[in-house]
Design a protein around this motif. Structure first.
Motif, PDB file in Angstrom:
ATOM      1  N   MET A   1      -8.080   4.762  -6.640  1.00  0.00           N
ATOM      2  CA  MET A   1      -7.377   4.118  -5.501  1.00  0.00           C
ATOM      3  C   MET A   1      -7.523   3.062  -5.248  1.00  0.00           C
ATOM      4  O   MET A   1      -7.045   2.374  -4.657  1.00  0.00           O
TER       5      MET A   1
ATOM      6  N   LYS B   1      -5.923   0.134  -6.812  1.00  0.00           N
ATOM      7  CA  LYS B   1      -4.537   0.158  -5.983  1.00  0.00           C
ATOM      8  C   LYS B   1      -4.756  -0.251  -4.324  1.00  0.00           C
ATOM      9  O   LYS B   1      -3.629  -0.973  -4.334  1.00  0.00           O
TER      10      LYS B   1
ATOM     11  N   ILE C   1      -3.831  10.258  -5.580  1.00  0.00           N
ATOM     12  CA  ILE C   1      -3.996   9.220  -3.540  1.00  0.00           C
ATOM     13  C   ILE C   1      -3.936  10.282  -2.948  1.00  0.00           C
ATOM     14  O   ILE C   1      -4.964  10.683  -2.350  1.00  0.00           O
ATOM     15  N   ALA C   2      -2.668  10.347  -2.570  1.00  0.00           N
ATOM     16  CA  ALA C   2      -2.514  12.119  -2.037  1.00  0.00           C
ATOM     17  C   ALA C   2      -3.684  13.261  -1.688  1.00  0.00           C
ATOM     18  O   ALA C   2      -4.204  14.130  -0.945  1.00  0.00           O
TER      19      ALA C   2
ATOM     20  N   TYR D   1       2.777   9.229   5.158  1.00  0.00           N
ATOM     21  CA  TYR D   1       2.639  10.219   4.431  1.00  0.00           C
ATOM     22  C   TYR D   1       2.090  11.717   4.666  1.00  0.00           C
ATOM     23  O   TYR D   1       2.581  12.821   3.909  1.00  0.00           O
TER      24      TYR D   1
ATOM     25  N   ILE E   1       0.563   4.132  -3.071  1.00  0.00           N
ATOM     26  CA  ILE E   1       0.536   5.563  -3.081  1.00  0.00           C
ATOM     27  C   ILE E   1       1.251   6.794  -3.767  1.00  0.00           C
ATOM     28  O   ILE E   1       2.356   6.869  -4.051  1.00  0.00           O
ATOM     29  N   ASP E   2       0.694   7.261  -4.358  1.00  0.00           N
ATOM     30  CA  ASP E   2       0.705   8.523  -4.996  1.00  0.00           C
ATOM     31  C   ASP E   2       0.622   9.979  -4.800  1.00  0.00           C
ATOM     32  O   ASP E   2      -0.090  10.508  -4.222  1.00  0.00           O
TER      33      ASP E   2
ATOM     34  N   TYR F   1      -1.838   5.536   4.272  1.00  0.00           N
ATOM     35  CA  TYR F   1      -1.548   7.751   3.761  1.00  0.00           C
ATOM     36  C   TYR F   1      -1.129   8.630   4.703  1.00  0.00           C
ATOM     37  O   TYR F   1       0.077   8.978   4.606  1.00  0.00           O
TER      38      TYR F   1
ATOM     39  N   LEU G   1      -6.651   2.137   2.846  1.00  0.00           N
ATOM     40  CA  LEU G   1      -5.692   2.707   2.395  1.00  0.00           C
ATOM     41  C   LEU G   1      -6.266   4.428   2.768  1.00  0.00           C
ATOM     42  O   LEU G   1      -4.380   5.234   2.984  1.00  0.00           O
ATOM     43  N   ARG G   2      -6.745   5.258   3.434  1.00  0.00           N
ATOM     44  CA  ARG G   2      -6.566   5.710   3.100  1.00  0.00           C
ATOM     45  C   ARG G   2      -5.477   6.481   4.902  1.00  0.00           C
ATOM     46  O   ARG G   2      -4.392   7.042   5.113  1.00  0.00           O
TER      47      ARG G   2
ATOM     48  N   LEU H   1       1.069  -1.461   0.122  1.00  0.00           N
ATOM     49  CA  LEU H   1      -0.499   0.359  -0.188  1.00  0.00           C
ATOM     50  C   LEU H   1       0.989   0.932   0.717  1.00  0.00           C
ATOM     51  O   LEU H   1       0.445   2.186  -0.625  1.00  0.00           O
ATOM     52  N   LYS H   2       2.143   1.364   1.396  1.00  0.00           N
ATOM     53  CA  LYS H   2       2.865   2.687   1.080  1.00  0.00           C
ATOM     54  C   LYS H   2       3.682   2.794  -0.048  1.00  0.00           C
ATOM     55  O   LYS H   2       3.810   3.928  -1.389  1.00  0.00           O
TER      56      LYS H   2
END
Lengths: 219, 425
Positions: free
Chosen positions: B116, B119, B20-21, B65, B16-17, B61, B57-58, B12-13
């Motif tokens: 998302m 992903k 997505i952020a 990040y 994340i791009d 993130y 996923l959120r 998942l890390k």
């Protein structure tokens, strides 16, 4: 601290600190988000007129086919309070004077009676979307502390500003100081909560439009 | 943290791009995506709200990040993603999401939610939380060659049948052909008329084409499950076959996800652009029609409507071709409400139809299609995806609606006159 000292503080060091946190926070958050980058799409693109990130930035301001009737309150309420906020922030004469004093830029504003009316309508629209958030199962399900908190920090500057102008509830100086303080809370909060969509909405629409535009789909 | 969870979070890390952020930072919880999702509209259960399906996923993130999220994690205030949570999310990420992409086209802040989900499935799959049904299909595609276990002898047997029935030779491994035609297992087993239709259409158009013995299966369960390694193996077979036979264009069959896997994800999976074009059969037919190479005789006179496969239309950009083709052969072609770009999914895309335990929900979601159909009351339903077709047939049967489902390609081929046929031969 008496009211005058309070007003002096929020106008001076308070405002400086809030603006600094807002500006630095915004730059930092933008770097934190967009610095992640993305991979190049290697699939052969299909070019279609109207399918691009820029198109989507504009197009997504209008409800897609069939969506308006699904949730008219969200759309109407959303339009009214966003446009209202923009009008109040940027077209109220004292606000323009403030900006002029800070950076020297000036533009024509709206008559204050109009801004009064806009404020009342904006407050009403915000109450309506709040009630909708409480009543609608999906919105209530999605909502957490941040959703209620950001609603409040957006609502309070409008409310206190209107009350100050109307000379209601509290002495003008106190209400004005509270108004400026509430704006400072908003400024400090904005980069670190969902209110940051004020900036990222453009990036998000652009990415969506670009990724799908690569496939020739105007989204 | 278990080893599989660790692997899942690591994946998942990796996925994340910046988009997505940006999307997570833009969501204001307005809930409009729910109104676009047939799993919400037909059940009324808020847990099916598309953005909610991305919760694990959120959090990854946020905790990995963002400065504030890392701080919260460091002082123990962040809620970590757990095995149990990912397991619970399987229903939301697979059973109740067909990757139809309606949510992505309605989100007012512009979030591409299906991007998302795709992903998140990478992490779900890496942590062992993909449903057994799709896992099995993906593994069979890698080890046997097709999700339904179809091998080359079965394809050859069908080629023989079609050659006998239509009197047209079916080329296999013909080097330098213009088109390499792909099939889906469903077509090999359930809809053999597709191959015969291709033979008739190609002969009339005067085009060279071939099947490929090392790459006949177009579907890609690796992509559906969210395992890019498996998806890459499956796509590479097709790329190798196409390059070995030096074809100009590979034709994706009447299958939505095969098209997405090959046309849009393929080059990214193998890490380089393709040396050949990829087109869906409907795109090819559209081109033949435009060039006057598709001559048909007679019209269907009963009331027909068209179900747009999500991956072909909204996710693939092929929207007008099928309508022009329908008009060439159907005297009474009617459109369902929301047809085309905003069409509603059959309920079984994205691998969902392979999930046994998701059947009840799938049939519930089918009520959307039912209401679309009831609005126009067609005699028959035309589509261009073998998976949609099976799911539609199941749904129609369940709700006792007597509407046969047919494929567009074979329906067109039925109108190709024998005389022209012979001229072309």
């Amino acid at each position: 601290m008496n009211e005058l000292q309070f007003l002096t503080w929020v106008r001076g060091p308070g405002l400086d600190a809030a603006v600094a946190i807002f500006l630095l926070g915004t730059v930092w958050r933008l770097i934190e988000i967009y610095g992640l980058g993305r991979k190049k799409d290697l699939a052969a693109p299909r070019l279609t007129p109207g399918a691009s990130g820029w198109h989507t930035i504009v197009r997504r301001s209008v409800p897609p086919e069939g969506m308006f009737k699904q949730s008219p309150v969200t759309y109407v309420g959303g339009y009214v309070f966003h446009i209202g906020l923009a009008a109040i922030v940027f077209l109220f004469a004292p606000h323009i004077k403030l900006v002029e004093g800070l950076v020297g830029l000036s533009w024509p504003g709206l008559p204050s009676q109009i801004v009064d009316l806009v404020s009342v309508v904006t407050l009403a629209a915000m109450v309506v979307v709040l009630v909708d958030r409480i009543k609608r199962p999906v919105k209530r399900f999605l909502s957490g502390f941040e959703d209620w908190f950001t609603w409040a920090v957006t609502f309070l500057p409008v409310l206190t500003g209107w009350l100050a102008v109307q000379h209601l509830l509290l002495p003008y100086t106190t209400m004005l100081a509270l108004h400026i303080l509430s704006v400072e809370v908003l400024l400090v909060t904005l980069p670190f909560t969902k209110l940051f969509h004020a900036f990222t909405v453009f990036g998000s629409r652009w990415y969506n439009g670009t990724v799908n535009g690569h496939k020739g789909v105007p989204v | 943290m278990s080893a599989t969870l660790e692997k899942g979070v690591r994946v998942l890390k990796e996925v994340i791009d910046a988009p997505i952020a940006s999307y997570f930072n833009s969501c204001v919880h307005c809930g409009l995506c729910a109104e676009a999702c047939l799993f919400y509209t037909e059940t009324g259960d808020p847990k099916y709200t598309p953005i909610h399906k991305l919760e694990p996923l959120r959090r990854v993130y946020e905790q990995e990040y963002t400065w504030l999220g890392r701080l919260a994690k460091a002082v123990g205030l962040a809620k970590p993603v757990t095995d149990a949570e990912l397991h619970e999310w399987q229903e939301l990420v697979y059973n109740s999401c067909t990757l139809c992409g309606r949510c992505s086209v309605v989100c007012p802040v512009g979030n591409d939610i299906v991007y998302m989900v795709r992903k998140l499935r990478e992490g779900m799959s890496a942590s062992g939380n993909a449903p057994d049904g799709i896992k099995g299909a993906a593994n069979r595609t890698v080890t046997i060659g097709s999700p339904m276990g179809v091998k080359l002898p079965a394809v050859k047997a069908q080629m023989k049948h079609v050659e006998e029935d239509y009197g047209i030779p079916i080329p296999l491994d013909a080097e330098g052909a213009e088109y390499m035609v792909m099939l889906s297992s469903m077509e090999i087993i359930n809809f053999p008329e597709y191959l015969g239709a291709i033979a008739k259409i190609m002969r009339q158009a005067g085009k060279t084409w071939t099947l490929c013995s090392t790459a006949f299966e177009a579907t890609n369960a690796g992509m559906q499950i969210g395992n890019s390694d498996l998806a890459r193996v499956i796509v590479s077979r097709i790329v190798d076959g196409a390059e070995r036979l030096k074809v100009k264009c590979v034709i994706s069959p009447e299958c939505g996800h095969a098209y997405t896997a090959l046309r849009w994800e393929g080059a990214n999976l193998i890490g380089r652009p393709f040396t050949f074009q990829v087109k869906h059969i409907i795109e090819v037919l559209g081109e033949f029609q435009e060039q006057g190479l598709l001559k048909t005789e007679g019209m269907e006179t009963d009331r027909l409507t068209f179900h747009d496969p999500c991956q072909l239309a909204r996710r693939g950009g092929v929207i007008q071709q099928q309508r022009r083709l329908m008009k060439q052969i159907a005297a009474d072609f009617v459109e369902m409400p929301d047809a085309g770009f905003m069409n509603w999914c059959c309920g079984g895309g994205g691998g969902a139809s392979a999930i046994e335990e998701g059947e009840e929900l799938r049939l519930e979601a089918f009520k959307k299609k039912k209401s679309q159909l009831e609005a126009v009351k067609p005699d028959r339903l035309v589509t261009a995806c073998a998976n949609c077709r099976i799911v539609l047939e199941e749904g129609l049967e369940h709700y006792q609606m007597d509407i046969p489902v047919i494929g567009l390609t074979e329906t067109i081929a039925e109108h190709i006159p024998d005389s022209v046929d012979k001229e072309g031969a």
